[in-house]
Design an enzyme around this catalytic site. Structure first.
Site, mmCIF file in Angstrom:
data_model
loop_
_atom_site.group_PDB
_atom_site.id
_atom_site.type_symbol
_atom_site.label_atom_id
_atom_site.label_comp_id
_atom_site.label_asym_id
_atom_site.label_seq_id
_atom_site.Cartn_x
_atom_site.Cartn_y
_atom_site.Cartn_z
ATOM 1 N N GLU A 172 0.844 -1.076 -0.075
ATOM 2 C CA GLU A 172 0.110 0.146 -0.027
ATOM 3 C C GLU A 172 0.842 1.397 0.203
ATOM 4 O O GLU A 172 0.706 2.171 1.006
ATOM 5 C CB GLU A 172 -1.076 -0.145 1.344
ATOM 6 C CG GLU A 172 -1.936 -1.399 1.121
ATOM 7 C CD GLU A 172 -2.839 -1.206 2.317
ATOM 8 O OE1 GLU A 172 -2.898 -0.480 3.100
ATOM 9 O OE2 GLU A 172 -3.686 -2.504 2.180
ATOM 10 N N ASN A 213 2.160 -4.896 -3.374
ATOM 11 C CA ASN A 213 0.878 -5.258 -3.204
ATOM 12 C C ASN A 213 0.133 -3.850 -2.741
ATOM 13 O O ASN A 213 0.586 -3.046 -1.980
ATOM 14 C CB ASN A 213 0.693 -6.147 -1.968
ATOM 15 C CG ASN A 213 -0.503 -6.952 -1.665
ATOM 16 O OD1 ASN A 213 -1.041 -7.452 -2.687
ATOM 17 N ND2 ASN A 213 -1.157 -6.751 -0.487
ATOM 18 N N HIS A 249 -10.272 -6.248 -2.710
ATOM 19 C CA HIS A 249 -11.457 -5.858 -1.921
ATOM 20 C C HIS A 249 -12.510 -4.854 -2.466
ATOM 21 O O HIS A 249 -12.508 -3.796 -2.621
ATOM 22 C CB HIS A 249 -10.797 -4.959 -0.470
ATOM 23 C CG HIS A 249 -9.928 -5.717 0.341
ATOM 24 N ND1 HIS A 249 -10.236 -6.920 0.884
ATOM 25 C CD2 HIS A 249 -8.491 -5.851 0.413
ATOM 26 C CE1 HIS A 249 -9.052 -7.221 1.472
ATOM 27 N NE2 HIS A 249 -7.989 -6.431 1.284
ATOM 28 N N GLU A 278 -6.269 -10.624 -1.812
ATOM 29 C CA GLU A 278 -7.063 -10.376 -0.732
ATOM 30 C C GLU A 278 -8.416 -10.294 -0.932
ATOM 31 O O GLU A 278 -9.126 -9.401 -0.537
ATOM 32 C CB GLU A 278 -6.290 -9.177 0.072
ATOM 33 C CG GLU A 278 -4.947 -8.966 0.650
ATOM 34 C CD GLU A 278 -4.450 -7.737 1.300
ATOM 35 O OE1 GLU A 278 -5.285 -7.126 1.909
ATOM 36 O OE2 GLU A 278 -3.298 -7.622 1.244
ATOM 37 N N ASP A 280 -12.315 -10.201 -1.134
ATOM 38 C CA ASP A 280 -13.325 -10.263 -0.462
ATOM 39 C C ASP A 280 -14.424 -9.381 -1.027
ATOM 40 O O ASP A 280 -14.071 -8.297 -1.701
ATOM 41 C CB ASP A 280 -13.476 -10.213 0.832
ATOM 42 C CG ASP A 280 -12.815 -8.834 1.366
ATOM 43 O OD1 ASP A 280 -12.886 -7.770 0.827
ATOM 44 O OD2 ASP A 280 -12.201 -8.911 2.550
#
Length: 364
Positions: A172, A213, A249, A278, A280
């Site tokens: 990030e 990432n 996400h 990641e 979701d």
């Protein structure tokens, strides 16, 4: 020759996955159970289906749940072929006091993965969040902080040398507008900290695959373009960055990133690996059938984007059951973000992943 072959392969896969996009809504409802009827053949796991389609299917792991919840432990061991620690490899967990390391929880997860023939994604070495309390930038000069970061990366990667498949080296580093995040690392060390981090990690374990990432880089936008420009520069400088992690996400109230394949192919053309790291898809509560189908489509978009990208070899969900999701605490009023509910019953999203992987088997 390579470009021609690749375009044919991608085109073939695209035809199959395009069909899947139109057929999975009904299929997910029909195949949504993780159980099977008496006399029926045993169900293939997501992990097994993924291997047939040419990628690892992984999950982030809550190590407290892994230790204390038997059904959770059974799902992690049996359903997935890679694991990522949610928290126990973050700096605040491994070095709570300066110079005193605590690898115990992370070691237990790696040992668990080895026993179950799973690969491990290390998460994460350099981040602006979840830093130990002792790491206050006002207490250190730039030179001291650079040496602290160097030692941290070297010590952690060395400890797990030979046992980590992929590392999220830098996590990030960008804001959504494409500018670099105003973090302790940027303020004190300047943008060169990113190249340094990759070089140090590579020196500590030359065989580990090293990723940068980030979130909100699923589609083509200012943030993903800035990241593309950065890794292009790093590659020209021979910095050992091997891949880009796309977190994934999503939320059903926002449009799914249907240009994800175009975006991932930009990185693929640079010779970089990609991974969905990641995934979701959160839902404004309460969930209903329409929201669950929209969630399934969100997961499907992410998976199809990965499958259409030759260099995408891992698809990781950020937790698989709503029983242990991070979402409700971070996004009040939202939740139900995972592929199984809090009772480990599969949702339409689980069926979508299964069907998409089934259709993609042997086509990459």
């Amino acid at each position: 020759m390579f470009k021609t072959i690749r375009s044919v392969v991608v085109g073939s896969a695209a035809a199959v996955l395009l069909v899947s996009a139109f057929t999975l809504s009904s299929a997910s409802a029909a195949t949504g159970s993780t159980g099977h009827h008496a006399g029926a053949p045993a169900r293939q796991t997501l992990g097994a289906l993924g291997l047939k389609a040419g990628l690892r299917i992984g999950t982030a792991v809550d190590t407290t749940a892994l230790a204390g919840d038997a059904p959770y432990r059974t799902e992690v061991a049996g359903e997935f072929t890679s694991v990522t620690p949610e928290n126990v490899m973050k700096w605040e967990a491994v070095e709570p006091e300066r110079g005193r390391y605590d690898w115990a929880a992370a070691d237990r997860l790696v040992d668990f993965a080895v026993r179950n023939k799973q690969l491990v994604r290390g998460h994460t070495l350099v981040w602006h969040s979840q830093l130990p309390a002792w790491l206050d930038e006002d207490d250190f000069t730039a030179g001291e902080l650079r040496e602290i970061l160097h030692r941290h990366i070297t010590d952690q990667v060395t400890h797990f040398r030979g046992r980590i498949w992929q590392w999220d080296v830098v996590n990030e580093a960008f804001d959504d507008d494409g500018t670099m995040r105003d973090s302790i690392w940027l303020r004190k060390l300047g943008p060169g900290y990113i190249a340094d981090a990759f070089r140090w990690a590579h020196q500590a374990d030359p065989k580990a695959r090293l990723f940068i990432n980030d979130y909100n880089i699923e589609g083509v936008n200012a943030k993903s373009t800035a990241l593309h420009e950065l890794v292009t520069t790093l590659r020209k400088q021979r910095v050992p960055v091997h891949g880009v992690g796309i977190q994934g996400h999503l939320a059903v109230q926002y449009s799914a990133p249907h240009d994800i394949a175009d975006n991932l192919l930009r990185f693929d053309r640079l010779g970089l690996e990609t991974a969905i790291t990641e995934a979701d898809v959160r839902i404004p509560l309460p969930a209903d059938s329409a929201k669950l189908e929209a969630q399934a489509e969100g997961y499907g978009v992410l998976l199809r984007g990965c499958l259409l990208t030759p260099g995408c070899h891992d698809f990781t969900v950020w937790g698989f059951t709503d029983a242990y999701s991070w979402v409700p605490d971070t996004f009040p009023g939202q939740g139900a973000a995972n592929i199984l509910d809090e009772n480990y019953a599969p949702k339409p999203a689980h069926g979508t992943l299964r069907q998409t992987l089934t259709l993609a088997a042997g086509r990459r």
